[in-house]
Scaffold this active site. Structure first.
Site, PDB file in Angstrom:
ATOM      1  N   LYS A 167       0.804  -1.235   0.000  1.00  0.00           N
ATOM      2  CA  LYS A 167       0.000   0.000   0.000  1.00  0.00           C
ATOM      3  C   LYS A 167       0.832   1.277   0.000  1.00  0.00           C
ATOM      4  O   LYS A 167       0.287   2.370  -0.104  1.00  0.00           O
ATOM      5  CB  LYS A 167      -0.927  -0.013   1.231  1.00  0.00           C
ATOM      6  CG  LYS A 167      -1.979  -1.091   1.199  1.00  0.00           C
ATOM      7  CD  LYS A 167      -2.766  -1.150   2.473  1.00  0.00           C
ATOM      8  CE  LYS A 167      -2.041  -1.868   3.571  1.00  0.00           C
ATOM      9  NZ  LYS A 167      -1.882  -3.316   3.356  1.00  0.00           N
TER      10      LYS A 167
ATOM     11  N   VAL B  21      -6.765  -2.674  -0.684  1.00  0.00           N
ATOM     12  CA  VAL B  21      -7.933  -2.506   0.186  1.00  0.00           C
ATOM     13  C   VAL B  21      -8.800  -3.759   0.075  1.00  0.00           C
ATOM     14  O   VAL B  21      -9.254  -4.116  -1.012  1.00  0.00           O
ATOM     15  CB  VAL B  21      -8.769  -1.275  -0.220  1.00  0.00           C
ATOM     16  CG1 VAL B  21      -9.955  -1.105   0.738  1.00  0.00           C
ATOM     17  CG2 VAL B  21      -7.918  -0.018  -0.251  1.00  0.00           C
TER      18      VAL B  21
ATOM     19  N   ALA C 242      -8.040  -6.979   0.581  1.00  0.00           N
ATOM     20  CA  ALA C 242      -7.418  -8.226   0.101  1.00  0.00           C
ATOM     21  C   ALA C 242      -8.027  -8.637  -1.235  1.00  0.00           C
ATOM     22  O   ALA C 242      -7.869  -7.930  -2.226  1.00  0.00           O
ATOM     23  CB  ALA C 242      -7.545  -9.326   1.149  1.00  0.00           C
TER      24      ALA C 242
ATOM     25  N   LEU D 129     -11.225  -8.822  -2.060  1.00  0.00           N
ATOM     26  CA  LEU D 129     -12.546  -8.252  -2.371  1.00  0.00           C
ATOM     27  C   LEU D 129     -12.455  -7.259  -3.533  1.00  0.00           C
ATOM     28  O   LEU D 129     -11.502  -6.479  -3.601  1.00  0.00           O
ATOM     29  CB  LEU D 129     -13.114  -7.527  -1.142  1.00  0.00           C
ATOM     30  CG  LEU D 129     -13.464  -8.392   0.068  1.00  0.00           C
ATOM     31  CD1 LEU D 129     -13.908  -7.508   1.232  1.00  0.00           C
ATOM     32  CD2 LEU D 129     -14.571  -9.379  -0.283  1.00  0.00           C
TER      33      LEU D 129
ATOM     34  N   ASP E 214      -2.280   1.460   8.871  1.00  0.00           N
ATOM     35  CA  ASP E 214      -2.693   0.614   7.749  1.00  0.00           C
ATOM     36  C   ASP E 214      -4.087   1.003   7.255  1.00  0.00           C
ATOM     37  O   ASP E 214      -4.327   1.096   6.044  1.00  0.00           O
ATOM     38  CB  ASP E 214      -2.673  -0.851   8.187  1.00  0.00           C
ATOM     39  CG  ASP E 214      -2.912  -1.798   7.029  1.00  0.00           C
ATOM     40  OD1 ASP E 214      -2.132  -1.768   6.061  1.00  0.00           O
ATOM     41  OD2 ASP E 214      -3.895  -2.557   7.083  1.00  0.00           O
TER      42      ASP E 214
ATOM     43  N   LYS F 184      -5.487   2.694   3.649  1.00  0.00           N
ATOM     44  CA  LYS F 184      -6.552   2.084   2.844  1.00  0.00           C
ATOM     45  C   LYS F 184      -7.665   3.085   2.535  1.00  0.00           C
ATOM     46  O   LYS F 184      -8.114   3.181   1.381  1.00  0.00           O
ATOM     47  CB  LYS F 184      -7.129   0.872   3.587  1.00  0.00           C
ATOM     48  CG  LYS F 184      -6.173  -0.302   3.663  1.00  0.00           C
ATOM     49  CD  LYS F 184      -6.758  -1.459   4.477  1.00  0.00           C
ATOM     50  CE  LYS F 184      -5.795  -2.637   4.522  1.00  0.00           C
ATOM     51  NZ  LYS F 184      -6.324  -3.753   5.339  1.00  0.00           N
TER      52      LYS F 184
END
Length: 813
Positions: free
Chosen positions: A577, A607, A609, A611, A676, A680
């Site tokens: 990221k 963002v 994984a 999905l 983290d 995202k």
């Protein structure tokens, strides 16, 4: 009568000579057999000549090794025969060569005539050896020195055949010759003055063609080490395949443009007599090979092959003094011709403002000097500019007799090159439309050949070349998935994924043919020491088409390389990221580079994984929707932690469990600090069209300051234990309010925040279990009921599948 020619590899050693003889004996009827020098001998003799001219005594070592090699072949091939005569012939030949080179060494120069004399011995030796072996097998064999049959002028190095005299000599000899097989050396001939001449590199093919045409042979067979002419150079294009049938003109075009299996002038003599030519493999004689005839019979494919010429220089003459002036081209070509330089490429602008020619690079300076000298008056008046010289170029060419009957081939060719960032410097197409040529950078040849071959010969299969950095949890799972799905992708999606390079923090390993994915760990362990700069240099040097760099690390140093990759037309797929959450100007530059160089930059796994959050968001924006608000639980690791944080369990133990199961970064502080999640939500905000920086996001941390300030992973876990009561208090408060703890990211009205929140039963986030993520997008179209994306948002397998999905997206572009 059939004429057979055996190339250097077909007679490279005693085993190969035996295979060649087996081919000869299996072909019925009368045969003429033309033989090349043992593989590499002509090159070695040329090297010895150059060393002697430069007064380098190492030429003696070359001669010693060559003589030893020929003796060994004779001894192994004819162990039981008396070889004294043959050995004496070889010894005498090397004595002559040594004497000529000694004189060259003393003078520091060598005439073209003497050069031809020295080079002729390669074919003389090999043909005598093959004749001796064949004679030992059957008595019905004869030997003839080609110099007795083929007469030429005295243009040493590339002599022109006197066909009238040669045809008479050839026909007269074979009218009297009763042998079933006649052996002749290729490449060599004799001038009318009795001097040895050569017919140019590849001249053994030409020798065979001259004899075949003179005798009205049934067919000419060229025996080599491949199964015919290929759709492209098989050493550079792994998917290249042998061409079953091709016309004379197509074969001449391909051989002119670098198809080395056939010497370009070979076909002219047999073309006039309509003698079919077969290119066959000495080491696979049952393979059909390539049939060359007046008409192409294999298929109606518009493009029969793709070839190239390396080491080309482009010379451009331009200026207003060219416009409307008659005879400029004649002067230009005349200047080059007087230097004995062959032009392989010509193109002129319709405005007549410029004309450019392509020649061999080694002749470029001489040609430039000659042209500038001829046009010095116009250059002095500034009507014409001095010749502009470009080096390190190559020519690629599409060849096909049926190209003239198909529209859009040029557009298909150049759009394919453009998509792969191959810059075309000049273009030429003949009126016959049998050939479309383009000048490109030498470094792009392999890529250009492969993408064009894929475009014109592999419409059903697309080859992707993968370079994977980081083969730990996520990278290891990705390699496992690639191996598992290889057959499915090839059969159903027409994608062939080849992993060419892998690396971790210790080792790196490359295999251009593809790393065996069932044994990649062992291959990596035996690889080179890891070095990011070396890894990227290798990728750039390979310059493979459809290259994809995959970053499975969390390294800032690796992320800083993306710009360099994209500028080289290498696609980037990353779950790291850092790049997309760095300064907005950096993020924007990556996007611009991706568009400019047509190199996809995909980061779906940044963002959620696996999905499809970012992909869905991109589609919303592309379709004209506008995002007004985002609510999300974006940390699978934090969701896992708070879903498993219950009464009787310590917060420290749950975080440790999450780390051990791979749901957090190696240092879980990165997850728990909120950094983290900030990254995202920032990425989603930017993908929604808002230029935000990370320091504009409010971070309401739930960690005590001593925990946040822990300098190591061990200190972090120790601090979690020391502040256990703080985390128990958070849990108890949630229980009292009948709420659940969720770490939520929000964006609304241009403002963003992340922090721990108490979520009641009515909220969609309340029932978010395990390591799941959830995102709510409120947009123009989804104003009252948000667009909701929910599912597993952490874990090596799902992250790897998201990376895999990005690779497939690129493959389907």
């Amino acid at each position: 009568m059939k004429v057979l020619k055996f190339g250097g590899t077909s007679v490279a050693n005693e085993q190969n000579i035996k295979k060649a003889i087996a081919v000869i004996q299996n072909i019925p009827g009368k045969k003429v057999v033309v033989v090349s020098a043992l593989a590499g001998v002509t090159d070695s003799l040329s090297e010895a000549i150059n060393q002697a001219k430069n007064r380098d005594l190492r030429y003696k070592n070359i001669l010693t090794e060559l003589q030893k090699r020929h003796y060994e072949v004779v001894q192994k091939l004819l162990p039981d025969q008396d070889n004294s005569e043959l050995q004496s012939y070889i010894k005498s030949g090397f004595v002559t060569i040594a004497s000529l080179l000694d004189g060259c060494f003393l003078l520091g120069e060598l005439s073209a005539k003497t050069n031809d004399t020295i080079l002729s011995y390669g074919e003389l030796f090999s043909s005598r050896i093959l004749f001796a072996k064949l004679q030992s097998n059957t008595g019905k064999v004869a030997y003839c020195d080609s110099r007795e049959l083929i007469k030429t002028n005295e243009q040493f190095g590339n002599a022109a055949v006197d066909f009238e005299t040669s045809n008479y000599a050839i026909q007269y000899y074979f009218d009297k010759n009763q042998a079933n097989s006649t052996i002749l050396p290729g490449f060599i001939a004799e001038s009318h003055n009795g001097h040895t001449t050569t017919l140019g590199r590849g001249g053994s093919d030409y020798t065979a063609a001259v004899i075949a045409a003179s005798l009205d042979a049934v067919e000419l067979q060229i025996w080599t080490d491949v199964n015919g002419m290929y759709t492209a150079n098989p050493k550079l294009v792994k998917q290249a395949r042998a061409i079953a049938g091709i016309s004379y003109k197509e074969a001449m075009e391909l051989s002119h443009f670098g198809a080395k299996v056939l010497y370009a002038p070979t076909l002219q003599p047999v073309l006039n007599k309509n003698i079919p030519v077969y290119i066959k493999n000495t080491f696979d004689p049952d393979a059909p090979g390539t049939h060359i005839a007046s008409d192409s019979t294999s298929s109606n494919e518009p493009v029969k092959g793709i070839s190239h010429i390396e080491n080309i220089a482009l010379l451009t003459l331009e200026g207003s003094g060219l416009i409307g002036v008659a005879g400029v081209s004649e002067k230009l070509f005349g200047a080059v011709a007087r230097e004995g330089i062959n032009i392989v490429f010509i193109t002129q602008a319709s405005s007549e403002h410029s004309i450019c020619i392509g020649i061999q690079e080694e002749q470029a300076q001489r040609a430039k000097k000659a042209i500038d000298m001829l046009f010095q008056y116009e250059i002095r008046l500034q009507k014409i500019k001095p010749v502009y010289l470009e080096k390190n170029l190559s020519i690629i060419a599409l060849v096909g007799e049926n190209m003239k009957n198909h529209q859009g081939l040029s557009g298909k060719m150049f759009s394919t090159l453009g998509r792969n960032n191959v810059n075309v410097r000049a273009i030429a197409q003949g009126a016959s439309e049998r050939n479309i040529s383009a000048v490109i950078d030498k470094k792009d040849v392999v890529k250009a050949l492969n993408v064009l071959h894929e475009c014109f010969f592999e419409d059903d299969i697309k080859q992707l070349h993968l370079f994977i950095c980081g083969v730990g949890n996520v990278g290891g799972k990705l390699l496992e998935q690639l191996h598992q799905q290889a057959d499915y992708l090839r059969d159903n999606l027409k994608l062939n994924l080849r992993v060419v390079g892998i690396s971790n923090s210790r080792k790196l390993h490359f295999d251009v043919d593809g790393i065996a994915l069932d044994n990649w760990k062992a291959a990596l362990e035996s690889g080179e020491d890891s070095n990011p700069e070396h890894f990227i240099n290798r990728i750039e040097a390979l310059n493979l088409p459809n290259s994809i760099f995959i970053d499975n690390t969390a390294s800032e140093k690796i992320a800083s390389l993306y710009k360099r990759f994209l500028a080289q037309n290498v696609a980037v797929v990353t779950c790291n990221k850092i790049a997309c959450s760095s300064e907005y100007s950096e993020y924007e530059q990556l996007k611009k580079l991706s568009k400019k160089y047509n190199a996809p930059f995909l980061f779906e796994t940044n963002v959620g994984a696996g999905l499809p959050i970012i992909d869905t968001l991109k589609n919303l924006i592309a379709s004209g929707d506008k995002v007004h608000q985002i609510q999300a639980v974006l940390s699978g690791s934090l969701n896992f932690i708070f879903n498993n944080f219950k009464s009787g369990k310590s917060f420290h133990d749950i975080v440790l469990q999450a780390q051990q199961e791979g749901y957090t970064e190696p240092n879980p502080k990165l997850d728990l600090s909120g950094i983290d999640v900030m990254r995202k939500i920032l990425i989603l905000i930017r993908e929604s069209g808002y230029p935000m920086e990370i320091d504009a996001i409010a971070n309401d941390s739930f960690l005590p300051d001593p925990v946040l300030q822990a300098e190591s992973t061990a200190a972090f876990f120790e601090s979690l234990q020391q502040h256990a009561s703080h985390f128990e208090a958070l849990y108890n408060k949630a229980e009292q309010q009948s709420c659940r703890l969720k770490y939520v990211a929000r964006f609304e009205n241009g403002k963003a925040s992340v922090g721990l929140q108490y979520i009641n039963k009515e909220h969609p986030f309340y029932h978010l279990e395990g390591k799941d993520n959830i995102v709510l997008f409120y947009t123009d179209r989804y104003a009252e009921q948000p667009l909701q994306i929910k599912g597993a948002g952490a874990g090596a397998a799902v992250t790897a599948s998201g990376v895999f999905a990005d690779v497939i997206r690129i493959g389907n572009l």
